[in-house]
Enzyme design. Structure first.
Site, PDB file in Angstrom:
ATOM      1  N   ARG A 238     141.335   6.620  94.177  1.00 13.37           N
ATOM      2  CA  ARG A 238     141.676   7.850  93.470  1.00 13.37           C
ATOM      3  C   ARG A 238     143.185   8.061  93.585  1.00 13.37           C
ATOM      4  O   ARG A 238     143.765   7.822  94.656  1.00 13.37           O
ATOM      5  CB  ARG A 238     140.963   9.065  94.079  1.00 13.37           C
ATOM      6  CG  ARG A 238     139.455   9.139  93.805  1.00 13.37           C
ATOM      7  CD  ARG A 238     139.140   9.424  92.332  1.00 13.37           C
ATOM      8  NE  ARG A 238     137.718   9.578  92.111  1.00 13.37           N
ATOM      9  CZ  ARG A 238     136.901   8.579  91.749  1.00 13.37           C
ATOM     10  NH1 ARG A 238     137.356   7.365  91.570  1.00 13.37           N
ATOM     11  NH2 ARG A 238     135.625   8.822  91.531  1.00 13.37           N
ATOM     12  N   GLU A 267     145.205  12.129  85.426  1.00 17.70           N
ATOM     13  CA  GLU A 267     144.674  11.162  84.452  1.00 17.70           C
ATOM     14  C   GLU A 267     144.255  11.901  83.192  1.00 17.70           C
ATOM     15  O   GLU A 267     143.646  12.959  83.296  1.00 17.70           O
ATOM     16  CB  GLU A 267     143.480  10.413  85.054  1.00 17.70           C
ATOM     17  CG  GLU A 267     143.900   9.575  86.245  1.00 17.70           C
ATOM     18  CD  GLU A 267     142.769   8.764  86.876  1.00 17.70           C
ATOM     19  OE1 GLU A 267     141.621   8.832  86.380  1.00 17.70           O
ATOM     20  OE2 GLU A 267     143.024   8.068  87.859  1.00 17.70           O
ATOM     21  N   HIS A 286     141.948   3.544  84.753  1.00 15.05           N
ATOM     22  CA  HIS A 286     140.757   3.851  85.570  1.00 15.05           C
ATOM     23  C   HIS A 286     139.514   3.119  85.025  1.00 15.05           C
ATOM     24  O   HIS A 286     138.533   3.744  84.603  1.00 15.05           O
ATOM     25  CB  HIS A 286     140.516   5.372  85.608  1.00 15.05           C
ATOM     26  CG  HIS A 286     139.670   5.807  86.788  1.00 15.05           C
ATOM     27  ND1 HIS A 286     139.799   7.038  87.387  1.00 15.05           N
ATOM     28  CD2 HIS A 286     138.678   5.172  87.452  1.00 15.05           C
ATOM     29  CE1 HIS A 286     138.913   7.135  88.377  1.00 15.05           C
ATOM     30  NE2 HIS A 286     138.217   6.014  88.428  1.00 15.05           N
TER      31      HIS A 286
HETATM   32  C1  DGY Z   1     133.743   5.821  90.492  1.00 15.87           C
HETATM   33  O1  DGY Z   1     132.582   5.487  90.230  1.00 15.87           O
HETATM   34  O2  DGY Z   1     133.996   6.633  91.369  1.00 15.87           O
HETATM   35  C2  DGY Z   1     134.822   5.193  89.693  1.00 15.87           C
HETATM   36  O3  DGY Z   1     136.053   5.692  89.966  1.00 15.87           O
HETATM   37  C3  DGY Z   1     134.520   5.263  88.221  1.00 15.87           C
HETATM   38  O4  DGY Z   1     133.618   4.310  87.958  1.00 15.87           O
END
Ligand code: DGY
Length: 331
Positions: A238, A267, A286
């Site tokens: 993240r 984002e 992402h």
């Molecule tokens: C998640 O699943 O947390 C990813 O960041 C998106 O697939």
């Protein structure tokens, strides 16, 4: 009256068919646009179940609005967009999508490491821009990956799957995690180290830790200063785990050599963001789990979890283990 489910993006009908057959279902009309907050709140107020995305803020206000809400199935393994404690207080089950995306996300993470180390995006643009004049000894020379040291911060399932890939490249594997991962140590030869030692010793620092109060801005200015000048930083967890200004300064001043980033503080990242001006940054939107197979698997898991809760069965992947069914839900 049939239970009512609101899905916050347009998903394929054949994937949500089990819900369509049994319940009243409404989907937000766009695949590529977040549902506006007022609409989400209005839908939550009526819904027995929500199928949400990581872009939806499932906070206390929203959970309290949902007087009939029994389950939120969040289509991501990460759930930093959800107030888990508030959900437990309200008797609402929160489900996520682990496992189905583990290998896919590890593939992308390792690909991002490789693309950054071997300057693949820069090189591809170089060819397409007609800049290739001749083979030359150090043309777009990058860094070796094999036999180097990878430092994985966050040795959960995805971290371990990245470590497994690293063994194929004869890499030394260091990791840092809240708890030791015995399986990764035994089967992959991963070595637990302090965060500080990992930063100082790794050629590739790969961040796969979830975003929590403890990990927000874990990668500070000091953290980047401790890395080798040849280090490459990869983030597939993240964005807010990183102080982005500090990362930018480290890249510009040569404190580190490059960064491969699949996630950002905000984002989508703006096209004029300073990080995107740097040739030693590979930036992706992402897409860690973005294969047809994995994304479909994530959707199906959300559907199964919603069906389970609305039919009084335990869900497959419950996040708030202290959940006590409320609002008419039974087990
Ligand atoms: C998640 O699943 O947390 C990813 O960041 C998106 O697939």
């Amino acid at each position: 009256m049939k239970p009512y489910i609101f899905i916050t993006r347009k998903l394929p009908n054949d994937v949500v068919r089990p819900l369509l057959e049994k319940f009243e279902v409404k989907m937000w009309m766009y695949e590529d646009q977040t549902v506006p907050r007022e609409i989400l709140l209005a839908e939550a107020a009526k819904a027995d179940a929500l199928l949400t995305m990581l872009t939806d803020k499932v906070d206390e206000a929203l959970l309290k609005t949902g007087k009939k809400l029994k389950v939120v199935a969040n289509m991501a393994v990460g759930y930093d967009n959800v107030d888990i404690q508030a959900a437990s207080r309200e008797g609402i089950a929160i489900c996520n999508t682990p496992d189905v995306l583990t290998d896919t996300t590890a593939d992308l993470t390792f690909a991002l490491l490789m693309a950054t180390a071997r300057r693949m995006v820069e090189a591809a643009e170089f060819v397409k821009d007609g800049k290739w004049q001749s083979w030359s000894p150090f043309l777009l020379a990058g860094q070796d990956i094999h036999h180097k040291t990878i430092g994985i911060v966050g040795m959960g399932k995805i971290g371990q799957a990245v470590a497994k890939r690293a063994t194929g490249f004869d890499m030394n594997i260091l990791y840092h995690n809240r708890s030791k991962n015995q399986e990764a140590e035994k089967e992959l030869g991963a070595i637990y180290t302090s965060f500080d030692k990992l930063l100082r010793s790794s050629d590739f620092i790969v961040c796969l830790t979830p975003l929590t109060k403890e990990t927000r801005h874990l990668f500070t200015r000091e953290a980047f200063r401790k890395m080798k000048p040849s280090a490459i930083f990869v983030n597939a967890s993240r964005g807010p785990v990183v102080d982005e200004q500090a990362l930018y300064d480290a890249l510009v001043s040569g404190e580190i050599a490059g960064a491969g980033l699949d996630v950002f503080d905000k984002e989508p990242i703006g096209q004029d963001h300073p990080l995107l001006k740097l040739s030693n940054v590979v930036a992706l939107p992402h897409i860690g789990s973005a294969t047809i197979e994995s994304r479909t698997g994530m959707m199906r898991l959300c559907v199964e979890n919603i069906e389970a809760i609305l039919e009084g069965r335990p869900p497959k992947t419950l996040v708030n283990k202290d959940w006590q069914p409320g609002r008419g839900a039974t087990l």
